[in-house]
Motif scaffolding. Structure first.
Motif, short mmCIF file in Angstrom:
data_model
loop_
_atom_site.label_atom_id
_atom_site.label_comp_id
_atom_site.label_asym_id
_atom_site.label_seq_id
_atom_site.Cartn_x
_atom_site.Cartn_y
_atom_site.Cartn_z
N GLN A 100 0.82 -1.21 0.00
CA GLN A 100 0.00 0.00 0.00
C GLN A 100 0.86 1.27 0.00
O GLN A 100 0.45 2.30 -0.48
CB GLN A 100 -0.84 0.01 1.28
N LYS A 101 2.06 1.15 0.57
CA LYS A 101 2.92 2.33 0.71
C LYS A 101 3.74 2.60 -0.56
O LYS A 101 4.44 3.58 -0.65
CB LYS A 101 3.90 2.11 1.87
N VAL A 102 3.67 1.68 -1.52
CA VAL A 102 4.52 1.82 -2.70
C VAL A 102 3.85 2.70 -3.75
O VAL A 102 2.74 2.39 -4.19
CB VAL A 102 4.81 0.43 -3.31
N PRO A 103 4.52 3.80 -4.15
CA PRO A 103 3.92 4.65 -5.17
C PRO A 103 3.65 3.84 -6.44
O PRO A 103 4.47 3.02 -6.83
CB PRO A 103 4.99 5.71 -5.44
N GLY A 104 2.51 4.04 -7.03
CA GLY A 104 2.19 3.34 -8.27
C GLY A 104 1.46 2.03 -8.05
O GLY A 104 0.90 1.47 -8.98
N VAL A 105 1.47 1.53 -6.81
CA VAL A 105 0.75 0.29 -6.54
C VAL A 105 -0.56 0.64 -5.85
O VAL A 105 -0.57 1.25 -4.80
CB VAL A 105 1.57 -0.67 -5.63
N GLU A 106 -1.63 0.26 -6.50
CA GLU A 106 -2.94 0.49 -5.89
C GLU A 106 -3.42 -0.84 -5.30
O GLU A 106 -3.45 -1.86 -6.00
CB GLU A 106 -3.92 0.98 -6.95
N VAL A 107 -3.75 -0.82 -4.02
CA VAL A 107 -4.16 -2.06 -3.36
C VAL A 107 -5.68 -2.06 -3.18
O VAL A 107 -6.26 -1.10 -2.68
CB VAL A 107 -3.46 -2.22 -2.00
N VAL A 108 -6.31 -3.13 -3.62
CA VAL A 108 -7.77 -3.24 -3.53
C VAL A 108 -8.09 -4.51 -2.76
O VAL A 108 -7.51 -5.56 -3.04
CB VAL A 108 -8.36 -3.37 -4.97
N GLU A 109 -8.99 -4.43 -1.80
CA GLU A 109 -9.45 -5.66 -1.13
C GLU A 109 -10.48 -6.32 -2.03
O GLU A 109 -11.43 -5.67 -2.47
CB GLU A 109 -10.05 -5.33 0.23
N VAL A 110 -10.27 -7.59 -2.29
CA VAL A 110 -11.14 -8.27 -3.26
C VAL A 110 -12.15 -9.17 -2.55
O VAL A 110 -11.77 -10.11 -1.85
CB VAL A 110 -10.29 -9.11 -4.25
N ARG A 111 -13.42 -8.82 -2.69
CA ARG A 111 -14.48 -9.66 -2.13
C ARG A 111 -15.50 -10.06 -3.17
O ARG A 111 -16.28 -10.97 -2.98
CB ARG A 111 -15.21 -8.91 -1.00
N THR A 112 -15.52 -9.32 -4.29
CA THR A 112 -16.55 -9.56 -5.30
C THR A 112 -15.89 -9.81 -6.66
O THR A 112 -14.72 -9.50 -6.87
CB THR A 112 -17.47 -8.33 -5.44
N LYS A 113 -16.73 -10.32 -7.57
CA LYS A 113 -16.29 -10.58 -8.93
C LYS A 113 -15.78 -9.29 -9.58
O LYS A 113 -14.75 -9.28 -10.26
CB LYS A 113 -17.51 -11.11 -9.69
N GLU A 114 -16.50 -8.19 -9.34
CA GLU A 114 -16.13 -6.90 -9.96
C GLU A 114 -14.76 -6.45 -9.46
O GLU A 114 -13.92 -5.98 -10.24
CB GLU A 114 -17.18 -5.83 -9.65
N GLU A 115 -14.54 -6.60 -8.15
CA GLU A 115 -13.24 -6.20 -7.59
C GLU A 115 -12.14 -7.08 -8.17
O GLU A 115 -11.05 -6.60 -8.48
CB GLU A 115 -13.28 -6.29 -6.06
N LEU A 116 -12.43 -8.35 -8.32
CA LEU A 116 -11.44 -9.27 -8.88
C LEU A 116 -11.09 -8.87 -10.32
O LEU A 116 -9.92 -8.88 -10.71
CB LEU A 116 -12.00 -10.70 -8.84
N GLU A 117 -12.11 -8.51 -11.08
CA GLU A 117 -11.87 -8.11 -12.48
C GLU A 117 -11.04 -6.83 -12.57
O GLU A 117 -10.41 -6.57 -13.59
CB GLU A 117 -13.21 -7.90 -13.19
N SER A 118 -11.03 -6.03 -11.49
CA SER A 118 -10.35 -4.73 -11.57
C SER A 118 -8.85 -4.83 -11.29
O SER A 118 -8.13 -3.85 -11.44
CB SER A 118 -10.99 -3.75 -10.58
#
Ligand SMILES: NC(=O)CC[C@H](N)C(=O)O
Length: 234
Positions: free
Chosen positions: A5-23
Motif C-alpha cells: 500500500q505504501k509503494v507509489p504506483g501500486v494500488e491495493v484493492v481488497e477483493v471480495r466480489t467478482k467486480e473487484e477481482l476483475e479490476s
C-alpha cells in the motif's frame, strides 16, 4: 498488503466480489484458514471466478492458507475435504509443522532470482501453523526449502520440505513475508504482475526503484520470541 500500500504506483484493492477481482492485475491470497476461506469463496460463488483469473494469465500469490488453496492436492484436510482452487501442481500437507503452538521462525537461503534485487542474504521466514510442500510436478520452480530439525526428521522420515514455489503466473509461500520488512518476495510478485499484465497501465512499477535498495529497509518487528526460534537454524 500493508507494505504494498505504501509503494507509489501500486494500488491495493481488497477483493471480495467478482467486480473487484476483475479490476486487479494480480491477486494475493493471504494466510488464515484454508477451509474457511474455501467455504466463504464458495458461498460468494467466487471459486470459478478465481480459477478463471489465473487461467487468464493474471498472477496469483498464495501465502500459507493461500498456498494450500492454490495446490492441486492437499493432505490433512478436515473431514469432508475442502475446495481447492488448484492450478499449482503441488501436493501440500496442510498443518505440516503442527498446531498454532508449533509456529516458529527461522532464516532460509534466498532464491536465485533475488540476486537481481541487490541482495542474496538469507530471508526471515515466519511459519504460523504452516503447511509444507511434499511434492511438486514438472516445471514447478522450487524457490525455498527448509531443512528439518532432528526431531522433525524422526517424525516425518525426510530431511527437507519445500516452502516456496512458482510456476507460470502462480507463486506460493508457506511462510508469511508480509510480517517482515524484507520486500524481496513482494518484488518477485510485482515483477510477475509486470511481466504478465494484460493491463499494462495497472501493472505496478518495480518496488526498489521507489523504495531504495535493501540496505535502507526499515527494521523488522519481532514476531516470535526466542523460544519459538529454530535455534540450530538461526
Ligand atoms: N497461517 C495460515 O495461513 C495457516 C493455514 C492453515 N494451516 C490452514 O489449514 O489453513
Amino acid at each position: 498488503m500493508f507494505l504494498l500500500q505504501k509503494v507509489p504506483g501500486v494500488e491495493v484493492v481488497e477483493v471480495r466480489t467478482k467486480e473487484e477481482l476483475e479490476s486487479v492485475a494480480g491477486l494475493i491470497i493471504p494466510g488464515g484458514e484454508s477451509t474457511t476461506m474455501a467455504l466463504v469463496a464458495e458461498r460468494w460463488g467466487l471459486i470459478p471466478e478465481l480459477q478463471a483469473f489465473a487461467k487468464a494469465g493474471k498472477p496469483v500469490w498464495g501465502t500459507c492458507a493461500g498456498m494450500i488453496f492454490l495446490a492441486e492436492a492437499a493432505e490433512g484436510q478436515k473431514k469432508g475435504g475442502q475446495s481447492l482452487l488448484g492450478g499449482l501442481d503441488i501436493t501440500v500437507s496442510r498443518n505440516f509443522f503442527g498446531a498454532q503452538i508449533n509456529s516458529f521462525e527461522t532464516r532460509l537461503p534466498a532464491p536465485d532470482c533475488f540476486k537481481s534485487f541487490g541482495s542474496t542474504d538469507d530471508f526471515r521466514a515466519v511459519f504460523i501453523r504452516a503447511p509444507a510442500v511434499l511434492a511438486v510436478g514438472p516445471e514447478v520452480e522450487v524457490m525455498a526449502e527448509y531443512t528439518l530439525t532432528p526431531e522433525e526428521k524422526a517424525e516425518h522420515g525426510r530431511d527437507k520440505v519445500i516452502v516456496a514455489v512458482r510456476k507460470g503466473v502462480l507463486m506460493a509461500t508457506a511462510f508469511h513475508p508480509e510480517l517482515t520488512t524484507d520486500l524481496r518476495w513482494h518484488q518477485a510478485f510485482v515483477d510477475m504482475v509486470r511481466k504478465h499484465s494484460e493491463q499494462p497501465d495497472k501493472a505496478p512499477p518495480p518496488l526498489f526503484q521507489n523504495l531504495g535498495r535493501m540496505p535502507n529497509r526499515p527494521p523488522d518487528m519481532p514476531v516470535y520470541g526466542k523460544e519459538f526460534m529454530r535455534a540450530e537454524q538461526m
